[in-house]
Write a protein that holds these residues in place. Structure first.
Motif, short mmCIF file in Angstrom:
data_model
loop_
_atom_site.label_atom_id
_atom_site.label_comp_id
_atom_site.label_asym_id
_atom_site.label_seq_id
_atom_site.Cartn_x
_atom_site.Cartn_y
_atom_site.Cartn_z
N PRO A 256 0.60 -1.39 0.13
CA PRO A 256 -0.06 0.02 -0.05
C PRO A 256 0.94 1.58 0.03
O PRO A 256 0.47 2.42 -0.05
CB PRO A 256 -0.83 -0.09 1.36
N ILE A 257 2.15 1.04 0.33
CA ILE A 257 2.98 2.40 0.50
C ILE A 257 3.67 2.37 -1.00
O ILE A 257 4.13 1.51 -1.78
CB ILE A 257 4.13 1.90 1.40
N PRO A 258 3.80 3.81 -1.50
CA PRO A 258 4.47 3.84 -2.92
C PRO A 258 5.87 3.21 -2.86
O PRO A 258 6.73 3.72 -1.77
CB PRO A 258 4.55 5.49 -2.89
N THR A 259 6.28 2.78 -3.88
CA THR A 259 7.48 2.01 -3.98
C THR A 259 8.66 2.63 -4.91
O THR A 259 7.97 2.67 -6.07
CB THR A 259 7.24 0.42 -4.00
N ILE A 260 9.84 2.57 -4.51
CA ILE A 260 11.02 3.04 -5.36
C ILE A 260 11.89 1.69 -5.58
O ILE A 260 12.37 1.13 -4.44
CB ILE A 260 11.48 4.19 -4.92
N SER A 261 12.18 1.25 -6.92
CA SER A 261 13.23 0.40 -6.93
C SER A 261 14.12 0.95 -7.58
O SER A 261 14.39 1.75 -8.48
CB SER A 261 12.65 -0.70 -8.19
N ALA A 262 15.41 0.59 -6.68
CA ALA A 262 16.81 1.36 -7.18
C ALA A 262 17.96 0.17 -7.06
O ALA A 262 18.74 0.06 -5.89
CB ALA A 262 17.07 2.79 -6.26
N VAL A 263 17.87 -0.80 -8.00
CA VAL A 263 18.74 -1.96 -7.69
C VAL A 263 19.88 -1.85 -8.79
O VAL A 263 19.67 -1.80 -9.91
CB VAL A 263 18.08 -3.07 -7.99
N PHE A 269 18.48 -4.26 -14.98
CA PHE A 269 17.12 -4.21 -14.91
C PHE A 269 16.61 -5.37 -14.27
O PHE A 269 17.06 -6.43 -14.66
CB PHE A 269 16.36 -4.18 -16.33
N THR A 270 15.79 -5.32 -13.51
CA THR A 270 15.09 -6.66 -12.55
C THR A 270 13.89 -6.20 -12.76
O THR A 270 12.98 -5.42 -13.06
CB THR A 270 15.72 -6.58 -11.11
N ILE A 271 13.04 -7.59 -12.31
CA ILE A 271 11.48 -7.31 -12.04
C ILE A 271 11.30 -6.50 -11.24
O ILE A 271 9.96 -5.92 -11.41
CB ILE A 271 10.95 -8.86 -11.83
#
Length: 477
Positions: A256-263, A269-271
């Motif tokens: 429910p929390i806005p998510t940021i992917s920084a991997v 690039f990941t799923i």
């Protein structure tokens, strides 16, 4: 490569059915029933059969005869122990290749079968290439990506927007990794007032995906942060593989929390990058995105403070000028008294003038009423009626006399006219009128008469009786 055989991971088995015409051993009949094909027509038919049937094939083999053209396209051959095939990878596709291929390397490609019509060569049009050693992982990545994409987990409509004001930042990563140190360093430098909550998790290894899932579920249950950053530093495909876990992707999508992917780095690039609400290339970029630069904020605050000070100063100056203007307009008691005296004098003069005008007007109206009253007295009325009666009598007398005179003149005219047309006047000129006595009818030329009929003849001054004897022939002399 034979149609219908297994050519690599993800290959579709295709059956090609060739329907032969009935055998006819007579060449003459064959010529009549089937027209010969041109070469271009044959190549077109083969291309129309092969290209739809052999699409998105995964093929492994040894790369040879590699050539990079000046146009940016790559040309090479792919071979194994018993066969080889020409390949082409155009500029729009090879720019996504992470390495420069060399002759002799074992590679895995994804390609579509085609025919180069100019030479009639069978070839492969390549849209993906990678070293064969990581092909299984990459294939699994692509298959999971396609599956989740079809389920709609990557749709922009599903993703949540980040809040405008971020006060508390949640970070899912390893407390000992380089990523958390990069993020903390950027936040201290840019925005030291942000609150940071770390949810520890393993970011590499067999249990890394489970650890990441547990950390995200804890953050979702506590609901104490405005945004959740899922991050780690760069590494190989195997190092980052936990971020390609299907269950982890579904947990991120349901968060429910806005998510940021920084991997990883910008090229990784990941799923998680695809399913998160926002993808940023590095941990530092994520920290910069969710923070405000204190230097810029201080500069903006200084500018706002200066604008506020200028505004207050201008308003104060304007208010002081308005106060001076109002003070100049404020009258003294002596001036008010003088103005009141002038106004009283003006009102007195206007009252006197109004009274005098009213008296003159009233006097005129009284004189007018007096004249009207005198005209309406009985003696005056009788005198008026006497004069009117005398005038009417005179007019009547005059009118009667004029009428009598006019009638006399008309009578004289009628008498004269009557005398002009009267038979008596005719008799006076020597003529006579004869009539039958018995019938009192005038004697005319066609009046029938019998003998001894008594006739009466009127002359001017006498009447003669006579009897009819006969007719005589009229004389015209």
């Amino acid at each position: 490569m034979r149609p219908g055989t297994n050519t690599g991971p993800g290959t579709r088995q295709t059956r090609i059915i060739v329907r032969h015409a009935p055998m006819n051993n007579n060449p003459a009949n064959q010529t009549d029933q089937q027209k010969p094909l041109s070469v271009s027509r044959l190549i077109g038919l083969l291309r129309g059969t092969i290209e739809p049937s052999f699409k998105s094939l995964w093929i492994t083999g040894e790369l040879t005869n590699f050539s990079a053209a000046t146009s940016g396209h790559w040309y090479f051959s792919l071979k194994d122990d018993s066969a080889q095939i020409r390949c082409a990878m155009f500029k729009g596709k090879n720019r996504f290749c992470r390495y420069r291929p060399k002759d002799g390397e074992q590679v895995m490609i994804r390609a579509n079968a085609s025919i180069y019509e100019a030479r009639g060569d069978l070839q492969l049009i390549v849209d993906w290439m990678e070293p064969a050693g990581v092909g299984a992982l990459q294939l699994a990545f692509l298959q999971l990506k396609e599956k989740l994409h079809k389920e709609g987990l990557f749709d922009a409509e599903r993703k949540k927007s980040l809040p405008d004001r971020i006060h508390t930042i949640g970070i899912v990563t390893s407390p000992a990794g380089a990523a958390i140190h990069d993020i903390i360093s950027v936040l201290k430098r840019r925005d030291p007032f942000k609150h940071v909550i770390i949810y520890p998790a393993n970011v590499q290894g067999k249990d890394a995906a489970t650890s990441l899932i547990q950390a995200i579920e804890i953050a979702s249950a506590r609901a104490e942060v405005d945004v959740l950053i899922i991050t780690r530093g760069g590494g190989s495909l195997e190092d980052l593989w936990c971020f390609n876990d299907e269950q982890l992707a579904r947990v991120i999508a349901a968060c429910p929390i806005p998510t940021i992917s920084a991997v990883g780095h910008e090229v990784d690039f990941t799923i998680c990058d695809w399913v998160a609400d926002l993808r940023l290339p590095t941990p530092s970029a994520a920290a910069e995105y969710v923070s405000n630069d204190v230097t810029i904020m201080r500069r903006q605050l200084d500018q706002l403070a200066q604008r506020l000070s200028d505004t207050i100063w201008h308003r104060l100056q304007s208010s002081m000028q308005q106060l001076d203007w109002l003070s100049a307009r404020l009258p003294t008691p002596q001036h008010l008294l003088k103005q009141t005296l002038f106004r009283l004098q003006d009102l007195e003069w206007r009252l006197d003038k109004s009274v005098r005008d009213r008296l003159v007007d009233t006097s005129g109206r009284v004189a007018n009423l007096r004249d009207r009253l005198s005209l309406m007295s009985p003696a005056t009325k009788i005198k008026q009626y006497e004069n009117l009666l005398a005038h009417l009598l005179h007019r009547t007398e005059t009118s009667i006399n004029a009428s009598i005179h006019s009638a006399n003149e008309r009578l004289a005219q009628l008498v004269g006219h009557l005398q002009g047309v009267s038979p008596l006047a005719t008799l006076a000129r020597g003529y006579s009128i004869t009539e039958v006595v018995d019938s009192n009818q005038l004697l005319r030329a066609d009046t029938p008469l019998s003998p001894d009929t008594v006739l009466r003849t009127r002359l001017d001054k006498r009447v003669v009786l006579s009897k009819y004897l006969r007719d005589e022939e009229a004389s015209h002399q």
